[in-house]
Design a protein around this motif. Sequence first.
Motif, PDB file in Angstrom:
ATOM      1  N   ARG A 224      -1.023   1.165 -10.596  1.00 52.87           N
ATOM      2  CA  ARG A 224      -1.240   0.257  -9.430  1.00 52.87           C
ATOM      3  C   ARG A 224      -2.959  -0.485  -9.539  1.00 52.87           C
ATOM      4  N   LYS A 225      -3.735   0.188  -9.783  1.00 49.93           N
ATOM      5  CA  LYS A 225      -5.074  -0.389  -9.775  1.00 49.93           C
ATOM      6  C   LYS A 225      -5.522  -1.147 -10.539  1.00 49.93           C
ATOM      7  N   ILE A 226      -4.903  -0.379 -11.312  1.00 45.74           N
ATOM      8  CA  ILE A 226      -5.263  -1.017 -12.843  1.00 45.74           C
ATOM      9  C   ILE A 226      -4.731  -2.665 -12.711  1.00 45.74           C
ATOM     10  N   LYS A 227      -2.899  -2.297 -12.923  1.00 47.84           N
ATOM     11  CA  LYS A 227      -2.146  -3.680 -12.764  1.00 47.84           C
ATOM     12  C   LYS A 227      -2.564  -4.797 -11.066  1.00 47.84           C
ATOM     13  N   THR A 228      -3.090  -3.860 -10.326  1.00 50.39           N
ATOM     14  CA  THR A 228      -3.992  -5.302  -9.565  1.00 50.39           C
ATOM     15  C   THR A 228      -4.593  -5.716 -10.187  1.00 50.39           C
ATOM     16  N   ALA A 229      -6.015  -4.601 -10.642  1.00 49.55           N
ATOM     17  CA  ALA A 229      -7.197  -5.804 -11.178  1.00 49.55           C
ATOM     18  C   ALA A 229      -6.772  -6.984 -12.554  1.00 49.55           C
TER      19      ALA A 229
ATOM     20  N   ASN B 127       7.597   2.930 -16.337  1.00 49.37           N
ATOM     21  CA  ASN B 127       7.235   2.791 -15.357  1.00 49.37           C
ATOM     22  C   ASN B 127       6.442   3.444 -14.335  1.00 49.37           C
ATOM     23  N   TYR B 128       6.678   4.666 -14.282  1.00 52.90           N
ATOM     24  CA  TYR B 128       5.978   5.511 -13.534  1.00 52.90           C
ATOM     25  C   TYR B 128       3.997   5.559 -13.273  1.00 52.90           C
ATOM     26  N   LEU B 129       4.217   5.646 -14.606  1.00 52.56           N
ATOM     27  CA  LEU B 129       2.651   5.157 -15.356  1.00 52.56           C
ATOM     28  C   LEU B 129       1.816   4.149 -14.550  1.00 52.56           C
ATOM     29  N   ILE B 130       3.187   3.029 -14.350  1.00 52.99           N
ATOM     30  CA  ILE B 130       2.207   1.623 -13.918  1.00 52.99           C
ATOM     31  C   ILE B 130       2.127   1.590 -12.375  1.00 52.99           C
ATOM     32  N   ASN B 131       3.200   2.005 -11.616  1.00 54.69           N
ATOM     33  CA  ASN B 131       3.829   2.043 -10.463  1.00 54.69           C
ATOM     34  C   ASN B 131       3.528   3.232 -10.028  1.00 54.69           C
TER      35      ASN B 131
ATOM     36  N   SER C 241       0.954  -0.931   0.302  1.00 58.28           N
ATOM     37  CA  SER C 241       0.203  -0.275  -0.006  1.00 58.28           C
ATOM     38  C   SER C 241       0.509   0.971   0.331  1.00 58.28           C
ATOM     39  N   GLN C 242       2.167   1.144   0.315  1.00 58.26           N
ATOM     40  CA  GLN C 242       3.244   1.949   0.714  1.00 58.26           C
ATOM     41  C   GLN C 242       3.551   2.798  -0.870  1.00 58.26           C
ATOM     42  N   GLU C 243       3.290   4.102  -1.373  1.00 52.58           N
ATOM     43  CA  GLU C 243       3.414   4.928  -2.503  1.00 52.58           C
ATOM     44  C   GLU C 243       4.785   4.833  -2.931  1.00 52.58           C
TER      45      GLU C 243
ATOM     46  N   THR D 127       2.119   5.701  -9.727  1.00 56.23           N
ATOM     47  CA  THR D 127       0.117   6.632 -10.122  1.00 56.23           C
ATOM     48  C   THR D 127      -0.574   5.135  -9.645  1.00 56.23           C
ATOM     49  N   LYS D 128      -1.754   5.902  -8.164  1.00 54.01           N
ATOM     50  CA  LYS D 128      -3.209   5.450  -8.431  1.00 54.01           C
ATOM     51  C   LYS D 128      -3.635   4.637  -8.747  1.00 54.01           C
ATOM     52  N   THR D 129      -3.721   4.978 -10.153  1.00 51.21           N
ATOM     53  CA  THR D 129      -4.532   4.816 -11.323  1.00 51.21           C
ATOM     54  C   THR D 129      -3.648   2.994 -11.917  1.00 51.21           C
TER      55      THR D 129
END
Length: 396
Positions: free
Chosen positions: A351-356, A341-345, A108-110, A347-349
């Motif tokens: 990370r959410k897309i990656k988790t989904a 790398n920045y867009l995927i890891n 959860s840590q950014e 940003t919250k969006t």
Amino acid sequence: MLGGTAIQGGQGPNGGTAINGGQGPNGGTAINGGQGPNGSTSINGGQGPNGGTTISGGQGPNGGTAINGGQDPNGGTATDGGQGLSGGNSGKNGNGPSNGNELIGESSQEPSLINLLFKSTDTSRGIVGQIAGVLKDYKTYILGFADKIAQASAAGYAGFMFNEKGNGKYGVKGKNKLDNKVVNWFYERYKGYKHKGEETAFGSYSRHIGQERLDSFFKSKRIGHVWESVKGSVKESWNIFSKDAYKAKNLLKLNGPVNVLLSSSNNLIDYSKWGRKSDLGYASTDFAADMTVETAIGVGSTAIGSLISSALAGAVAGSTVPVAGTIIGALAGLGTGFIVNYLINGTKTGRKIKTAVRDAVKVTYDGIVSGAKKLGKRIKSGVSSMFKKAGGLFGG
């Protein structure tokens, strides 16, 4: 006995009253709000041993509260948002051992900007994780960027370039060698390329070449020829089944199997015996899903970076100035890699897309495993039935 009254408020032994509000042994009251042994109250809001209250919001042993929002032993709260061992939250949004997330795989840590730029600054996975981070940084900044810049700079200093002669012929310009041995080493490597599957280089007498050889040089340097550059980059970095994957030259560039291991290092550490997801392990569908998503991201990043860098390099170099194309391509590749790398890891969006996506892949794997188990049971049942029938035929 000893003056204790009976049921319905009467006192029990040693002055303690009995059921329904009466006191128990040693002055402790009993069921339904009464106190238990040693002055502690019991079920339904009463206190347990050593002053800790029990079920439904009451406290557990050593002052820790119990199920449904209560705390676990040693002060940790339990199920449904409560905390687990060592202060970490457990199931349903809680953290597991060592404060890491249990079920969802992402922390959860950014991540900080410095962590995204330099993997070696991430200390969350101990010394092994940092060593992997150092190798990743070495591959990105030394092999993937600085080495290309050094080669191109040496070639530029030597005046290396092509000039068009007409009729598909080109002249090769530039010094044969440079006095400084280190700079000349970079220069000689820049002049090397692959032609018809064979390694070759522009030597002292390579002064006139045709279109085919020029194209081979530009493809080797990932200048223009976008589709070939993308395929070559992905194959070089990710294909562990090619005949060149295990050659020393490729391994020293940390490509092929080495690159796959480095890219998977976080998952390999997390799911190991000492990792934050050791309870799941390598045989879990969680591990398979994380590996699949990380590999897909890696391959996609390589393809995007190669596409953009080769296109820009080709636009700048044209057909005669490869040095400028190489420098622009190296800068574009480095920048593209960081942005992805920045867009995927970062940003919250992202990370959410990656988790989904990861969760969707896991569901797919869970279905496959479940189907395989059911099929296995059917086969086992069928074989068992067949042997029983065979035994019956022979009087077994």
